[in-house]
Design an enzyme around this catalytic site. Structure first.
Site, PDB file in Angstrom:
ATOM      1  N   GLN A  65     -39.571   8.669  61.149  1.00  0.00           N
ATOM      2  CA  GLN A  65     -39.041   9.425  62.284  1.00  0.00           C
ATOM      3  C   GLN A  65     -39.925   8.967  63.498  1.00  0.00           C
ATOM      4  O   GLN A  65     -39.469   9.400  64.628  1.00  0.00           O
ATOM      5  CB  GLN A  65     -39.033  11.007  62.484  1.00  0.00           C
ATOM      6  CG  GLN A  65     -38.302  11.771  61.164  1.00  0.00           C
ATOM      7  CD  GLN A  65     -38.378  13.154  61.003  1.00  0.00           C
ATOM      8  OE1 GLN A  65     -38.758  13.588  59.947  1.00  0.00           O
ATOM      9  NE2 GLN A  65     -38.378  13.923  62.017  1.00  0.00           N
ATOM     10  N   PHE A 118     -36.087  15.781  58.230  1.00  0.00           N
ATOM     11  CA  PHE A 118     -36.494  17.169  58.484  1.00  0.00           C
ATOM     12  C   PHE A 118     -37.825  17.559  58.944  1.00  0.00           C
ATOM     13  O   PHE A 118     -38.074  18.601  59.039  1.00  0.00           O
ATOM     14  CB  PHE A 118     -36.202  18.241  57.184  1.00  0.00           C
ATOM     15  CG  PHE A 118     -34.694  17.927  56.591  1.00  0.00           C
ATOM     16  CD1 PHE A 118     -33.691  17.968  57.388  1.00  0.00           C
ATOM     17  CD2 PHE A 118     -34.883  17.395  55.293  1.00  0.00           C
ATOM     18  CE1 PHE A 118     -32.591  17.760  56.463  1.00  0.00           C
ATOM     19  CE2 PHE A 118     -33.668  16.863  54.842  1.00  0.00           C
ATOM     20  CZ  PHE A 118     -32.265  17.220  55.398  1.00  0.00           C
ATOM     21  N   GLU A 170     -42.195  12.489  60.009  1.00  0.00           N
ATOM     22  CA  GLU A 170     -42.603  12.365  61.169  1.00  0.00           C
ATOM     23  C   GLU A 170     -44.007  11.674  61.227  1.00  0.00           C
ATOM     24  O   GLU A 170     -44.316  10.714  61.849  1.00  0.00           O
ATOM     25  CB  GLU A 170     -42.767  13.616  61.982  1.00  0.00           C
ATOM     26  CG  GLU A 170     -43.308  13.606  63.502  1.00  0.00           C
ATOM     27  CD  GLU A 170     -43.001  14.868  64.322  1.00  0.00           C
ATOM     28  OE1 GLU A 170     -43.746  14.697  65.366  1.00  0.00           O
ATOM     29  OE2 GLU A 170     -42.509  15.757  63.827  1.00  0.00           O
ATOM     30  N   ARG A 194     -46.392  26.574  68.417  1.00  0.00           N
ATOM     31  CA  ARG A 194     -45.160  26.803  68.608  1.00  0.00           C
ATOM     32  C   ARG A 194     -44.780  28.045  67.833  1.00  0.00           C
ATOM     33  O   ARG A 194     -43.872  28.945  68.190  1.00  0.00           O
ATOM     34  CB  ARG A 194     -44.206  25.677  68.085  1.00  0.00           C
ATOM     35  CG  ARG A 194     -42.643  25.852  68.197  1.00  0.00           C
ATOM     36  CD  ARG A 194     -41.711  24.702  67.915  1.00  0.00           C
ATOM     37  NE  ARG A 194     -41.895  23.614  68.906  1.00  0.00           N
ATOM     38  CZ  ARG A 194     -41.010  23.619  69.865  1.00  0.00           C
ATOM     39  NH1 ARG A 194     -40.151  24.287  69.862  1.00  0.00           N
ATOM     40  NH2 ARG A 194     -40.999  22.443  70.583  1.00  0.00           N
ATOM     41  N   ARG A 226     -38.408  21.165  60.221  1.00  0.00           N
ATOM     42  CA  ARG A 226     -37.437  21.859  60.950  1.00  0.00           C
ATOM     43  C   ARG A 226     -37.772  22.972  61.575  1.00  0.00           C
ATOM     44  O   ARG A 226     -37.908  24.141  61.125  1.00  0.00           O
ATOM     45  CB  ARG A 226     -36.007  21.999  60.248  1.00  0.00           C
ATOM     46  CG  ARG A 226     -34.744  21.891  61.009  1.00  0.00           C
ATOM     47  CD  ARG A 226     -33.723  22.064  60.137  1.00  0.00           C
ATOM     48  NE  ARG A 226     -32.413  21.773  60.862  1.00  0.00           N
ATOM     49  CZ  ARG A 226     -31.277  21.281  60.406  1.00  0.00           C
ATOM     50  NH1 ARG A 226     -31.292  21.408  59.010  1.00  0.00           N
ATOM     51  NH2 ARG A 226     -30.221  21.182  60.879  1.00  0.00           N
ATOM     52  N   PHE A 253     -40.679  23.499  63.385  1.00  0.00           N
ATOM     53  CA  PHE A 253     -42.267  23.027  63.620  1.00  0.00           C
ATOM     54  C   PHE A 253     -42.954  24.515  64.209  1.00  0.00           C
ATOM     55  O   PHE A 253     -43.592  24.459  64.764  1.00  0.00           O
ATOM     56  CB  PHE A 253     -41.988  22.344  65.007  1.00  0.00           C
ATOM     57  CG  PHE A 253     -42.995  21.439  65.214  1.00  0.00           C
ATOM     58  CD1 PHE A 253     -43.205  19.985  64.273  1.00  0.00           C
ATOM     59  CD2 PHE A 253     -44.071  21.609  66.115  1.00  0.00           C
ATOM     60  CE1 PHE A 253     -44.327  19.443  64.479  1.00  0.00           C
ATOM     61  CE2 PHE A 253     -45.311  20.794  66.296  1.00  0.00           C
ATOM     62  CZ  PHE A 253     -45.105  19.743  65.572  1.00  0.00           C
ATOM     63  N   THR A 311     -44.320  20.539  72.630  1.00  0.00           N
ATOM     64  CA  THR A 311     -44.859  21.213  73.186  1.00  0.00           C
ATOM     65  C   THR A 311     -46.466  20.535  73.465  1.00  0.00           C
ATOM     66  O   THR A 311     -47.151  20.791  74.314  1.00  0.00           O
ATOM     67  CB  THR A 311     -45.802  22.215  72.243  1.00  0.00           C
ATOM     68  OG1 THR A 311     -46.132  21.574  70.887  1.00  0.00           O
ATOM     69  CG2 THR A 311     -44.749  23.460  72.062  1.00  0.00           C
ATOM     70  N   ALA A 315     -38.495  18.125  67.285  1.00  0.00           N
ATOM     71  CA  ALA A 315     -38.426  18.967  68.244  1.00  0.00           C
ATOM     72  C   ALA A 315     -37.042  19.248  68.965  1.00  0.00           C
ATOM     73  O   ALA A 315     -36.745  19.826  69.945  1.00  0.00           O
ATOM     74  CB  ALA A 315     -39.398  18.860  69.305  1.00  0.00           C
ATOM     75  N   GLU A 365     -32.859  21.863  65.391  1.00  0.00           N
ATOM     76  CA  GLU A 365     -33.659  23.183  64.931  1.00  0.00           C
ATOM     77  C   GLU A 365     -33.099  24.473  64.991  1.00  0.00           C
ATOM     78  O   GLU A 365     -33.416  25.313  64.181  1.00  0.00           O
ATOM     79  CB  GLU A 365     -35.333  22.767  65.171  1.00  0.00           C
ATOM     80  CG  GLU A 365     -35.665  21.871  65.002  1.00  0.00           C
ATOM     81  CD  GLU A 365     -37.026  21.534  65.646  1.00  0.00           C
ATOM     82  OE1 GLU A 365     -37.964  21.271  65.079  1.00  0.00           O
ATOM     83  OE2 GLU A 365     -37.084  21.386  66.839  1.00  0.00           O
TER      84      GLU A 365
END
Length: 786
Positions: A211, A242, A246, A324, A356, A358, A456, A525, A731
């Site tokens: 990702q 998902f 990342e 988050r 998903r 986060f 964030t 995100a 998300e």
């Protein structure tokens, strides 16, 4: 971002957006023609890699004998940490993630060495011949013990608004509770995979199922000790991500690249599922608690909330994930006086990572428990307590992190869903049904979602794109986002088609590549379309502007008179054929007049900021909203249950593609339902993951889909200037599944005539439901309230 192009929005819309269109690769997916990393035709002589990893969770390596590995059939090279020419730590934000280890072991599954062999089977057989002598220590696995011992991967953070201590003390009613929220395996259909092909001048072409291609490029360059411009990362599509790709895709790309450099041959590394599950991070399990004060109607007066993430052995992305969770510990509710503490605990498991939502789902769980608990305490329907506490107008619109909640759609959205789902009628029928049904009990819950949209980490809120118009009028688009099945490329094609008023059939989207669009942010995100779609649109509008200016100059007409409509460009006052040309003719016309038909586009999210020292700011550009009503039935003798029906109303702003959006809502809900009900991560006392295959880890099947599953889009444009006033959809729907968990608690509460609010940790397996049933009956018999 407000468009300042004088010709940008003069044209009649082409209708490319707002239309339900099939996924751009749908036919390839179902026919098997879609090319994933493992499907790429490999160069002659490509080697295959396998990873040797730790079988203990904590300790040291006393000795490592790889002679048997090197002598195994087909083995060409073995890579150890001493063989890495550059960086050996590939922590994505903070250090703590060694690519390989030769000494300290922090979790079971930690890579120790990598083998390259002529075939995949030979490589996998070779790693089993390693002789490793460990000095084992007792692993730290309990998050509550880690919190007590202050075993942290990063410092804690604190949000504060008002004086919650006094507000709780002075409130007429008070409650406190603790909650364990389980993690989740990503279970993407395509496992982790990478193919590294060495090139000239120390260069490397890396195909990675990731990702975040730019992060893979950076880390591969660092481990090889070469500049980033020597590394190109290519990613056409993933078979699911998902969040699990990342940061988690980078180690395998780095290992493949190191072996490719060492051998001079292309190297493919694809983790089998039995290795993928123990070696890659999961959704963070959380341990939450609250202390709250409220009035006799159930309106919150003050709250002290603590969210504690079980981060595993290293920071990875845990700082932002727990942030988050803290930012969503209020979910949809205004708390006059509030504090939120967020802890990042270190344990001896694989480092947990993005998934998903986060951290947002884990943070929401504690306040949703509080809403149900308050309702039982004051004897009201939980929906009425939720509505009473929703963010409202002036004086009731400030979050714990001091962002003002603007354009709040939830009161209207919830009212609409309450009516369309027949909530009140069903509530009355279920209450009566439960009075006469001795074994089976039904439950109903409506829960809302307020989810902040933006990274964030502010610097990640930017994107680039590259758009080419060729002289035959065909268009090629490249952008920094990655396609993992969510329909990002489909929406970007629609956005460009809308901007240029052409058919989507004229547009080809290409693989995400670091040599086309550099320094990209991860596709995460929920911001893939917001960022990359806007960047692609800006590039398309720049090309539109150039062509318009060229036509105006050469035809001697006013710039404002140039119009793009349905594949043609008109100028002058009339709409005649004589004063128009087709889009391909316009491309030729511009080319012959030496106008560049290639443009880059760039976008950065406006308005966002966050002062971490003051714990104040606007970390989110806007909020996505939604609500779900779920109905369940439980068997009080076994704890087994079924989801009978679900009604969802979700806010996606002005939908770019209703078909894609509805699919994301349905899929997100089912995945969230799995997280809260059936998907249970389990480690044994030695720290080994025992839920390590499809045989012992249950994701939802098609048979788990509710027989009644109604999903509708809430029709309201995003008031913020997002791309065509749409809203993110990746998300937020995941958290709608909290309604299933709340409905299970509602069904259990009926055993005590709704006077007891049962504790129910997640995942709410039948065993946990049965335990809650037994405890609720005991409380009811004792006349107490939980």
């Amino acid at each position: 971002m407000r468009n300042m192009n004088p010709v940008a929005d003069k044209a009649k819309p082409a209708g490319a957006t707002g239309v339900a269109r099939a996924h751009e690769s749908a036919s390839k997916h179902v026919s098997g023609a879609a090319t994933y990393v493992d499907d790429i035709v490999t160069p002659h002589g490509t080697l295959h890699a396998a990873v040797g990893y730790s079988r203990i969770a904590r300790g040291h390596i006393r000795s490592l004998d790889l002679s048997g590995v090197r002598g195994s059939e087909g083995v060409i090279a073995v890579l150890e940490v001493a063989d890495i020419p550059g960086h050996t730590d590939i922590g994505p934000v903070f250090p703590g993630d060694p690519l390989l280890t030769s000494d300290e072991i922090k979790y079971a599954g930690q890579p120790i060495f990598v083998v390259a062999a002529e075939t995949e089977l030979q490589a996998r057989r070779a790693v089993t011949k390693a002789k490793i002598d460990y000095e084992s220590r007792e692993p730290l696995l309990d998050v509550t013990r880690a919190l007590k011992e202050q075993s942290f991967v990063r410092p804690s953070h604190h949000l504060q608004r008002g004086d919650e201590k006094t507000a709780i003390e002075d409130a007429p009613l008070k409650l406190s509770a603790e909650q364990h929220v389980g993690g989740q395996e990503h279970f993407y259909l395509e496992g982790q995979a990478a193919l590294a092909v060495p090139g000239e001048d120390g260069g490397m072409l890396v195909y990675s199922s990731t990702q975040h291609p730019s992060e893979v490029q950076k880390l591969v360059a660092e481990v090889l000790d070469v500049p980033a411009n020597r590394i190109t990362v290519d990613m056409r599509r993933m078979g699911g991500g998902f969040g699990g790709k990342e940061t988690q895709g980078a180690p395998w790309a780095c290992m493949a690249a190191l072996l490719a450099r060492k051998t001079g041959k292309a190297v493919k590394l694809r983790l089998p599922r039995c290795d993928d599950m123990p070696m890659t991070g999961k959704r963070h399990p959380f341990y939450n608690s609250y202390e709250i004060g409220f009035d006799l109607q159930g309106r919150l007066q003050g709250a002290k909330i603590v969210v504690t993430g079980n981060c595993g052995h290293s920071p990875d992305l845990s700082d932002a994930i727990v942030d988050r969770a803290m930012f969503h510990a209020d979910n949809a509710y205004f708390i006059p006086h509030v504090s939120v503490d967020g802890h990042r605990c270190m344990t001896n498991t694989v480092s947990h990572t993005a998934f998903r939502g986060f951290g947002g789902p884990q943070g929401m769980m504690i306040i949703e428990r509080a809403m149900d608990d308050i309702a039982r305490a004051v004897g009201r329907d939980p929906l009425d307590v939720r509505k009473l506490n929703l963010y409202g107008g002036e004086g009731r619109n400030l979050t714990p992190y001091h962002q003002t909640v603007e354009h709040n759609a939830l009161p209207e959205l919830i009212d609409e869903l309450e009516e369309s789902s027949d909530y009140r009628k069903r509530r009355a029928e279920i209450t009566e049904w439960n009075k006469t049904s001795r074994v089976l009990k039904r439950g109903l819950a409506l829960t809302p979602v307020k989810f902040g949209i933006s990274f964030t980490m502010p610097h990640l809120n930017q994107a680039g794109a590259l758009v080419h118009i060729y002289t035959d009028g065909s268009i090629q688009v490249n952008h920094g986002g990655t396609e993992m099945g969510q329909g990002l490329h489909t929406k970007v094609v629609q956005i460009v088609a809308e901007a240029l008023s052409v058919s989507i059939d004229e547009i080809q989207i290409t693989a995400t590549r670091t040599d086309k669009v550099p320094n990209t942010s991860p596709t995460a995100a929920s911001s893939g379309t917001d960022l990359n779609g806007q960047a692609a649109r800006n590039a398309a509008l720049e090309l539109k502007k150039r062509i318009s200016e060229c036509i105006a100059e050469q035809k001697g007409c006013a710039l404002e008179s140039v119009r793009f409509e349905s594949g043609r460009i008109y100028w002058g006052e009339s709409a005649s054929e004589e004063e128009s040309m087709s889009f391909p003719e316009a491309a030729q016309f511009a080319y012959f007049h030496r106008i560049s038909l290639s443009a880059t586009g760039y976008y950065r999210t406006p308005k966002i900021w966050y002062d971490r020292e003051q714990a104040k700011g606007r970390p989110f550009f806007y909020f996505a909203n939604g609500a779900a009503v779920s109905e369940v039935v439980i068997d009080t003798l076994t704890g087994e249950y079924r989801v009978l029906g679900v009604d969802i109303l979700h806010d996606v702003g002005r939908s770019l593609n209703p078909a894609v959006d509805l699919g994301q809502i349905e899929g997100g809900f089912i995945q969230g339902m799995g997280w809260l009900t059936t998907e249970e991560l389990q480690w044994n006392a030695e720290g080994l993951l025992t839920s390590n295959s499809p045989a012992n880890y249950k994701i939802p099947a098609i048979s788990d889909t509710p027989p009644r599953f109604n999903v509708a889009l809430f029709e309201r444009d995003n008031e913020e200037e997002t791309v065509y006033h749409s809203k993110a959809v990746g998300e937020p729907p995941f958290m709608l599944a909290i309604s299933v968990w709340s409905a299970l608690r509602d069904a259990i509460a009926s055993l005590a005539d709704y006077h007891v609010s049962p504790a129910l940790d997640t995942p709410a397996t039948p065993e946990r439901v049965l335990k809650a049933v037994m405890e609720t009956r005991k409380s009811a018999q004792a006349g107490g309230q939980a």
